[in-house]
Write a protein that holds these residues in place. Structure first.
Motif, PDB file in Angstrom:
ATOM      1  N   ASP A 360       0.817  -1.212   0.000  1.00 44.57           N
ATOM      2  CA  ASP A 360       0.000   0.000   0.000  1.00 44.57           C
ATOM      3  C   ASP A 360       0.852   1.264   0.000  1.00 44.57           C
ATOM      4  O   ASP A 360       0.533   2.250  -0.666  1.00 44.57           O
ATOM      5  CB  ASP A 360      -0.929   0.004   1.223  1.00 44.57           C
ATOM      6  N   VAL A 361       1.962   1.250   0.749  1.00 48.13           N
ATOM      7  CA  VAL A 361       2.838   2.417   0.766  1.00 48.13           C
ATOM      8  C   VAL A 361       3.459   2.625  -0.611  1.00 48.13           C
ATOM      9  O   VAL A 361       3.530   3.760  -1.111  1.00 48.13           O
ATOM     10  CB  VAL A 361       3.925   2.284   1.852  1.00 48.13           C
ATOM     11  N   LEU A 362       3.921   1.551  -1.263  1.00 50.30           N
ATOM     12  CA  LEU A 362       4.464   1.675  -2.618  1.00 50.30           C
ATOM     13  C   LEU A 362       3.424   2.275  -3.556  1.00 50.30           C
ATOM     14  O   LEU A 362       3.722   3.171  -4.363  1.00 50.30           O
ATOM     15  CB  LEU A 362       4.905   0.309  -3.140  1.00 50.30           C
ATOM     16  N   ASP A 363       2.196   1.795  -3.455  1.00 53.25           N
ATOM     17  CA  ASP A 363       1.117   2.308  -4.273  1.00 53.25           C
ATOM     18  C   ASP A 363       0.902   3.799  -4.019  1.00 53.25           C
ATOM     19  O   ASP A 363       0.747   4.598  -4.949  1.00 53.25           O
ATOM     20  CB  ASP A 363      -0.157   1.517  -3.953  1.00 53.25           C
ATOM     21  N   THR A 364       0.952   4.186  -2.762  1.00 52.95           N
ATOM     22  CA  THR A 364       0.686   5.576  -2.385  1.00 52.95           C
ATOM     23  C   THR A 364       1.754   6.529  -2.889  1.00 52.95           C
ATOM     24  O   THR A 364       1.451   7.646  -3.312  1.00 52.95           O
ATOM     25  CB  THR A 364       0.576   5.705  -0.856  1.00 52.95           C
ATOM     26  N   VAL A 365       3.016   6.137  -2.870  1.00 48.66           N
ATOM     27  CA  VAL A 365       4.080   7.053  -3.303  1.00 48.66           C
ATOM     28  C   VAL A 365       4.209   7.119  -4.820  1.00 48.66           C
ATOM     29  O   VAL A 365       5.013   7.897  -5.339  1.00 48.66           O
ATOM     30  CB  VAL A 365       5.444   6.693  -2.668  1.00 48.66           C
ATOM     31  N   GLY A 366       3.430   6.300  -5.551  1.00 45.94           N
ATOM     32  CA  GLY A 366       3.414   6.431  -6.996  1.00 45.94           C
ATOM     33  C   GLY A 366       3.717   5.182  -7.787  1.00 45.94           C
ATOM     34  O   GLY A 366       3.649   5.199  -9.019  1.00 45.94           O
ATOM     35  N   ALA A 367       4.056   4.079  -7.127  1.00 48.81           N
ATOM     36  CA  ALA A 367       4.394   2.850  -7.849  1.00 48.81           C
ATOM     37  C   ALA A 367       3.133   2.110  -8.286  1.00 48.81           C
ATOM     38  O   ALA A 367       2.109   2.144  -7.599  1.00 48.81           O
ATOM     39  CB  ALA A 367       5.254   1.942  -6.978  1.00 48.81           C
ATOM     40  N   ASP A 368       3.197   1.438  -9.419  1.00 49.50           N
ATOM     41  CA  ASP A 368       2.108   0.555  -9.822  1.00 49.50           C
ATOM     42  C   ASP A 368       2.539  -0.909  -9.836  1.00 49.50           C
ATOM     43  O   ASP A 368       1.755  -1.803 -10.131  1.00 49.50           O
ATOM     44  CB  ASP A 368       1.542   0.963 -11.186  1.00 49.50           C
ATOM     45  N   ALA A 369       3.823  -1.165  -9.534  1.00 46.01           N
ATOM     46  CA  ALA A 369       4.343  -2.516  -9.386  1.00 46.01           C
ATOM     47  C   ALA A 369       5.496  -2.458  -8.399  1.00 46.01           C
ATOM     48  O   ALA A 369       6.162  -1.427  -8.268  1.00 46.01           O
ATOM     49  CB  ALA A 369       4.815  -3.081 -10.722  1.00 46.01           C
ATOM     50  N   GLY A 370       5.734  -3.557  -7.682  1.00 43.78           N
ATOM     51  CA  GLY A 370       6.825  -3.528  -6.720  1.00 43.78           C
ATOM     52  C   GLY A 370       7.085  -4.871  -6.090  1.00 43.78           C
ATOM     53  O   GLY A 370       6.281  -5.805  -6.198  1.00 43.78           O
ATOM     54  N   VAL A 371       8.248  -4.974  -5.433  1.00 49.11           N
ATOM     55  CA  VAL A 371       8.657  -6.211  -4.788  1.00 49.11           C
ATOM     56  C   VAL A 371       9.080  -5.937  -3.352  1.00 49.11           C
ATOM     57  O   VAL A 371       9.518  -4.838  -3.015  1.00 49.11           O
ATOM     58  CB  VAL A 371       9.836  -6.895  -5.531  1.00 49.11           C
TER      59      VAL A 371
END
Length: 414
Positions: A360-371
């Motif tokens: 959720d934090v990755l999504d919030t800072v602008g990412a649409d994919a992550g590991v």
């Protein structure tokens, strides 16, 4: 002062601040489900190098308020590049700040989980080798261990140790999967290669070890099973040394020590051991070790990490209970932005974020994919001090000091 993370990054961050101010966080662990993450607060952008910026942040998770650190890189900036940070061999580890300084990076974070201990296998030393694949400067360094042999939290459904985050020759970051496509060929026989510079060879398989492995014992490669990491070491193992394309020796004892340039050591267990025993001294052998991606794209850099976010949605089945210090990497703007994220070490007090909250934090800072990457005592984020050029550890590592790690994600500025 004008931000040096680039116009594209500035727009992304500005949009993020608008969301954060309202205390709204998108995403969750599945349809209709949301985590307890709330009120992500980003500090002002601090320039690191052209195209690269740093921000501190705080977030309220299910276990309390957590401090974190975020580096954003604009991959469309011609000065910015990404590569693997490494001590030189896959079986050695040093503090991240040393790798940043030695390779001339301007920022970096620790990367994949690794074989840090071997308490179940008496007399077998940990190899310090990472779980997943690794590619540096376009060269494959290692492949992935079997899923059951990995260290770290449980994998989300549909993921594996072969999953990576990487950057291709097109300068676009992406999530992908790297699979070993290798073989051993002689004039009279051929068989598939099951391992490449990895600390666990599949049951019945043969693994290849090159000088990039280092001088750590290869014994761990025949311990455990494809499903149980702590299972006993195989008693049916054999290794063969191939130098300049010919077999020079064979042994029932799995060895240690540096591997000479021009040499490959093949280690087999069970059926793989039988195949190696059939090779004769002087016999000509061709060993092929290469990694292929599911997408068909070629990577200039790639490192293992299990996906937590795809297409702006958290993966189903992410853990929502265990909070810990975390490291993560994200991709935004169709691969043009790379985010490196680390939390301050506070696992001892029960704080931290769950894996679902990290998504959720990755999504919030602008990412649409992550590991998700290795966390706990390994979590470290380093940036170069623009004034002195010296690497600065931005987070507070668990235990108060950097843990040596085998690899990291490095950002470079030409």
């Amino acid at each position: 002062m004008r931000s040096v993370v680039g116009a594209r990054t500035a727009v992304a961050v500005a949009a993020t601040v608008g969301v954060v101010a309202a205390g709204v966080v998108a995403g969750g662990v599945g349809a209709g489900q949301a985590t307890a993450v709330d009120k992500v607060r980003l500090a002002a952008d601090v320039p690191v190098a052209p195209g690269i910026g740093y921000r501190a942040f705080s977030v309220t998770g299910s276990h309390g308020v957590v401090s974190g650190h975020l580096v954003t890189a604009d991959l469309t900036n011609r000065r910015v590049s990404v590569d693997l940070l490494t001590p030189g061999t896959v079986s050695s580890r040093v503090p991240l700040s040393q790798m940043v300084a030695a390779q001339g990076a301007v920022a970096g974070v620790n990367a994949d989980f690794f074989n840090i201990e071997e308490s179940q296998h008496v007399g077998v030393a940990p190899t310090n080798s990472a779980v997943g694949p690794a590619v540096a400067h376009g060269e494959a360094l290692k492949a992935a261990v079997p899923d059951g042999q990995r260290f770290g939290p449980g994998l989300p459904p549909g993921t594996s140790t072969r999953d990576v985050i990487g950057v291709g020759y097109d300068k676009r970051a992406r999530l992908d999967e790297l699979t070993l496509k290798g073989s051993v060929r002689t004039r009279s026989s051929a068989f598939d290669l099951g391992g490449f510079n990895q600390y666990a060879v599949p049951e019945g398989g043969v693994g290849a070890f090159t000088p990039k492995w280092g001088d750590v014992s290869r014994q761990r490669a025949v311990c455990g099973t494809d499903t149980v990491r702590a299972a006993a070491c195989s008693t049916d193992a054999y290794e063969v040394t191939v130098r300049n394309g010919r077999v020079v020796s064979g042994s029932a004892t799995i060895g240690a020590g540096a591997i000479a340039e021009g040499s490959v050591v093949l280690v087999g267990r069970e059926a793989g051991a039988d195949r190696l025993r059939a090779l004769r001294t002087g016999e000509k052998v061709t060993v092929v070790d290469r990694l292929t991606s599911t997408s068909g794209k070629r990577f200039e850099f790639a490192v293992g990490g299990f996906p937590v976010l795809r297409d702006g949605e958290p993966l189903p089945g992410l853990d929502t209970k265990a909070a810990a210090t975390r490291t993560a990497a994200g991709i935004g703007d169709r691969g043009r932005l790379l985010y490196l994220l680390v939390l301050d070490g506070s696992a001892e007090s029960g704080a931290g974020l769950t894996v679902a909250e990290v998504a959720d934090v990755l999504d919030t800072v602008g990412a649409d994919a992550g590991v998700n990457l290795d966390g706990g005592g390994s979590s470290t984020l380093v940036t170069r001090d623009p004034a002195t050029g010296a690497p600065v550890v931005r987070n507070h590592p668990t235990g108060g000091a950097e843990r040596p790690v085998p690899e990291g994600i490095g950002l470079f500025s030409r």
